[in-house]
Design a protein around this motif. Structure first.
Motif, PDB file in Angstrom:
ATOM      1  N   ASP A   6       0.798  -1.225   0.000  1.00 47.40           N
ATOM      2  CA  ASP A   6       0.000   0.000   0.000  1.00 47.40           C
ATOM      3  C   ASP A   6       0.834   1.280   0.000  1.00 47.40           C
ATOM      4  O   ASP A   6       0.334   2.332  -0.356  1.00 47.40           O
ATOM      5  CB  ASP A   6      -0.875   0.036   1.270  1.00 47.40           C
ATOM      6  N   TYR A   7       2.080   1.203   0.504  1.00 47.85           N
ATOM      7  CA  TYR A   7       2.884   2.427   0.610  1.00 47.85           C
ATOM      8  C   TYR A   7       3.030   3.039  -0.782  1.00 47.85           C
ATOM      9  O   TYR A   7       3.272   2.340  -1.767  1.00 47.85           O
ATOM     10  CB  TYR A   7       4.252   2.102   1.253  1.00 47.85           C
ATOM     11  N   VAL A   8       2.900   4.352  -0.844  1.00 48.37           N
ATOM     12  CA  VAL A   8       2.718   5.033  -2.132  1.00 48.37           C
ATOM     13  C   VAL A   8       3.973   5.035  -3.022  1.00 48.37           C
ATOM     14  O   VAL A   8       3.860   5.127  -4.241  1.00 48.37           O
ATOM     15  CB  VAL A   8       2.173   6.467  -1.862  1.00 48.37           C
ATOM     16  N   ALA A  47      13.093   4.436   8.416  1.00 53.96           N
ATOM     17  CA  ALA A  47      14.500   4.855   8.237  1.00 53.96           C
ATOM     18  C   ALA A  47      14.885   5.068   6.773  1.00 53.96           C
ATOM     19  O   ALA A  47      15.834   5.795   6.483  1.00 53.96           O
ATOM     20  CB  ALA A  47      15.422   3.829   8.886  1.00 53.96           C
ATOM     21  N   GLY A  48      14.197   4.459   5.833  1.00 53.69           N
ATOM     22  CA  GLY A  48      14.386   4.729   4.402  1.00 53.69           C
ATOM     23  C   GLY A  48      15.796   4.454   3.921  1.00 53.69           C
ATOM     24  O   GLY A  48      16.300   3.335   3.978  1.00 53.69           O
ATOM     25  N   GLY A  49      16.497   5.504   3.465  1.00 49.25           N
ATOM     26  CA  GLY A  49      17.861   5.366   2.954  1.00 49.25           C
ATOM     27  C   GLY A  49      18.895   5.330   4.065  1.00 49.25           C
ATOM     28  O   GLY A  49      20.084   5.112   3.808  1.00 49.25           O
ATOM     29  N   THR A  86      12.611  -5.000  10.229  1.00 44.87           N
ATOM     30  CA  THR A  86      11.647  -4.827   9.148  1.00 44.87           C
ATOM     31  C   THR A  86      10.250  -5.033   9.724  1.00 44.87           C
ATOM     32  O   THR A  86       9.923  -6.141  10.176  1.00 44.87           O
ATOM     33  CB  THR A  86      11.938  -5.843   8.024  1.00 44.87           C
ATOM     34  N   GLN A  87       9.474  -3.968   9.767  1.00 44.17           N
ATOM     35  CA  GLN A  87       8.133  -4.061  10.366  1.00 44.17           C
ATOM     36  C   GLN A  87       7.195  -3.025   9.747  1.00 44.17           C
ATOM     37  O   GLN A  87       7.596  -1.889   9.499  1.00 44.17           O
ATOM     38  CB  GLN A  87       8.202  -3.836  11.891  1.00 44.17           C
ATOM     39  N   ASP A  88       5.955  -3.432   9.534  1.00 42.90           N
ATOM     40  CA  ASP A  88       4.898  -2.500   9.132  1.00 42.90           C
ATOM     41  C   ASP A  88       4.448  -1.757  10.383  1.00 42.90           C
ATOM     42  O   ASP A  88       3.962  -2.372  11.340  1.00 42.90           O
ATOM     43  CB  ASP A  88       3.742  -3.302   8.519  1.00 42.90           C
ATOM     44  N   LEU A  89       4.618  -0.439  10.396  1.00 46.95           N
ATOM     45  CA  LEU A  89       4.338   0.349  11.598  1.00 46.95           C
ATOM     46  C   LEU A  89       2.894   0.837  11.661  1.00 46.95           C
ATOM     47  O   LEU A  89       2.540   1.610  12.541  1.00 46.95           O
ATOM     48  CB  LEU A  89       5.306   1.534  11.668  1.00 46.95           C
ATOM     49  N   ALA A 106      11.245  10.174  13.447  1.00 53.40           N
ATOM     50  CA  ALA A 106      10.546   9.611  12.276  1.00 53.40           C
ATOM     51  C   ALA A 106      10.343  10.740  11.274  1.00 53.40           C
ATOM     52  O   ALA A 106       9.656  11.720  11.575  1.00 53.40           O
ATOM     53  CB  ALA A 106       9.198   9.024  12.686  1.00 53.40           C
ATOM     54  N   ARG A 107      10.964  10.606  10.089  1.00 53.71           N
ATOM     55  CA  ARG A 107      10.855  11.673   9.078  1.00 53.71           C
ATOM     56  C   ARG A 107      10.069  11.147   7.887  1.00 53.71           C
ATOM     57  O   ARG A 107      10.433  10.121   7.312  1.00 53.71           O
ATOM     58  CB  ARG A 107      12.281  12.102   8.682  1.00 53.71           C
ATOM     59  N   LEU A 108       9.019  11.829   7.541  1.00 52.27           N
ATOM     60  CA  LEU A 108       8.162  11.474   6.383  1.00 52.27           C
ATOM     61  C   LEU A 108       7.580  10.077   6.527  1.00 52.27           C
ATOM     62  O   LEU A 108       7.474   9.344   5.541  1.00 52.27           O
ATOM     63  CB  LEU A 108       8.935  11.601   5.061  1.00 52.27           C
TER      64      LEU A 108
HETATM   65  C1  SAM Z   1       9.562   9.195   2.151  1.00 57.76           C
HETATM   66  S1  SAM Z   1      10.444   7.881   2.884  1.00 57.76           S
HETATM   67  C2  SAM Z   1      11.420   8.728   4.104  1.00 57.76           C
HETATM   68  C3  SAM Z   1      12.665   7.970   4.489  1.00 57.76           C
HETATM   69  C4  SAM Z   1      13.536   8.615   5.568  1.00 57.76           C
HETATM   70  N1  SAM Z   1      12.833   8.706   6.836  1.00 57.76           N
HETATM   71  C5  SAM Z   1      14.011   9.978   5.154  1.00 57.76           C
HETATM   72  O1  SAM Z   1      13.359  10.978   5.516  1.00 57.76           O
HETATM   73  O2  SAM Z   1      15.037  10.092   4.460  1.00 57.76           O
HETATM   74  C6  SAM Z   1       9.195   7.104   3.866  1.00 57.76           C
HETATM   75  C7  SAM Z   1       9.670   5.844   4.545  1.00 57.76           C
HETATM   76  O3  SAM Z   1       8.626   5.338   5.375  1.00 57.76           O
HETATM   77  C8  SAM Z   1       8.531   3.939   5.183  1.00 57.76           C
HETATM   78  N2  SAM Z   1       7.149   3.512   5.470  1.00 57.76           N
HETATM   79  C9  SAM Z   1       6.012   3.931   4.874  1.00 57.76           C
HETATM   80  N3  SAM Z   1       4.938   3.296   5.399  1.00 57.76           N
HETATM   81  C10 SAM Z   1       5.432   2.464   6.352  1.00 57.76           C
HETATM   82  C11 SAM Z   1       4.833   1.529   7.256  1.00 57.76           C
HETATM   83  N4  SAM Z   1       3.524   1.325   7.264  1.00 57.76           N
HETATM   84  N5  SAM Z   1       5.638   0.841   8.104  1.00 57.76           N
HETATM   85  C12 SAM Z   1       6.982   1.028   8.101  1.00 57.76           C
HETATM   86  N6  SAM Z   1       7.600   1.887   7.275  1.00 57.76           N
HETATM   87  C13 SAM Z   1       6.845   2.599   6.408  1.00 57.76           C
HETATM   88  C14 SAM Z   1       8.912   3.719   3.723  1.00 57.76           C
HETATM   89  O4  SAM Z   1       9.304   2.397   3.451  1.00 57.76           O
HETATM   90  C15 SAM Z   1      10.023   4.750   3.547  1.00 57.76           C
HETATM   91  O5  SAM Z   1      11.278   4.220   3.866  1.00 57.76           O
END
Ligand code: SAM
Length: 260
Positions: A6-8, A47-49, A86-89, A106-108
């Motif tokens: 579902d993540y966009v 955490a993303g990148g 690795t977890q769906d939050l 937590a950013r974005l």
């Molecule tokens: C736009 S990226 C931002 C990455 C990083 N925090 C940054 O600012 O550089 C959003 C991150 O949130 C994670 N994410 C989105 N929905 C999530 C969910 N339900 N559970 C865990 N992670 C999620 C994505 O996989 C992605 O790594």
């Protein structure tokens, strides 16, 4: 409920590198003010990148720990003091790392979660007394062109960026959430709550326009399915390489609060 499917967006360097280039200076400045102590217990969610995980890992040092959590952790670099989960939050399940924490970042992330309000309360409850919660969000604002090679380019930019925001909204992303975080932190009992807003001009060919290009490329098919004009989208994508195109960036808000 949000899940990996579902993540966009997909986590790719073409998206996360320009994102980090834009946002890391703001996060670094917040961390310099908060000044978490070496040896602390830190949590980086979504955490993303991994750029903020790396910053926290350096601060934590050999006696501290950083837990990095994401539904997709393939870009987070391992380090001796970093545990990767690795977890769906979005599920409301307990956090995968043991607190209480000196700093939760937590950013974005939370604007993508339907359980965002409960999640902020959960994070506030995971802090040590004196510990900090630092959140960053994009908020939806009207697309703005500063300068363009033609009226056609300017109009395509506004239509396509608005279309991107619509597609994101249809996939749970809450464009006004960043404006609600401050009040939510107060409701969760945090003190010293502060919000800062950041936006800037982005010129075609620069890191910001590369981010816009990647965001729209990832959603091109979905936008066409939703009725957007492919020629408009392609003009937008090409203009993101044109130094004559200058636009306003995504609008970023950084909100922090401390457990008393
Ligand atoms: C736009 S990226 C931002 C990455 C990083 N925090 C940054 O600012 O550089 C959003 C991150 O949130 C994670 N994410 C989105 N929905 C999530 C969910 N339900 N559970 C865990 N992670 C999620 C994505 O996989 C992605 O790594």
């Amino acid at each position: 409920m949000t899940n990996l499917a579902d993540y966009v967006f997909h986590n790719v360097p073409a998206q996360l590198s320009p994102l980090e280039e834009f946002l890391d200076p703001f996060t670094r400045a917040e961390l310099a003010e908060i000044a978490p102590a070496p040896g602390g217990r830190f949590l980086d969610l979504g955490a993303g990148g991994g750029s903020v995980t790396r910053m926290l890992s350096e601060i934590a040092g050999a006696s501290g720990t950083v837990a990095a959590v994401d539904q997709d952790t393939h870009m987070v670099a391992p380090a001796p003091n970093v545990s990767i989960h690795t977890q769906d939050l979005s599920t409301g399940e307990p956090l995968p790392a043991e607190g209480p924490f000196d700093l939760v970042h937590a950013r974005l992330l939370t604007h993508h979660l339907e359980n965002r309000v409960e999640f902020v309360h959960q994070l506030a409850g995971s802090l040590k007394p004196g510990g900090w919660l630092l959140l960053g969000e994009f908020v939806r604002s009207a697309p703005k062109v500063v300068s363009a090679p033609s009226e056609k380019h300017a109009e395509a930019f506004v239509r396509v960026l608005d279309g991107l925001y619509d597609v994101m909204t249809a996939r749970h992303t809450h464009g006004a959430w960043g404006h609600e975080v401050h009040a939510t932190m107060l409701d969760a009992g945090l003190t010293d709550v502060r919000t800062q807003w950041h936006y800037q001009s982005w010129t075609g060919g620069g890191h910001g326009c590369r981010l816009f290009e990647n965001n729209v490329s990832q959603k091109r098919d979905a936008m066409i399915e939703a009725g957007f004009d492919a020629a408009d989208i392609d003009l937008f994508l090409a203009s993101m390489h044109d130094p004559a195109m200058v636009v306003r960036s995504h609008e970023f808000v950084s909100i922090r609060g401390r457990r008393g």
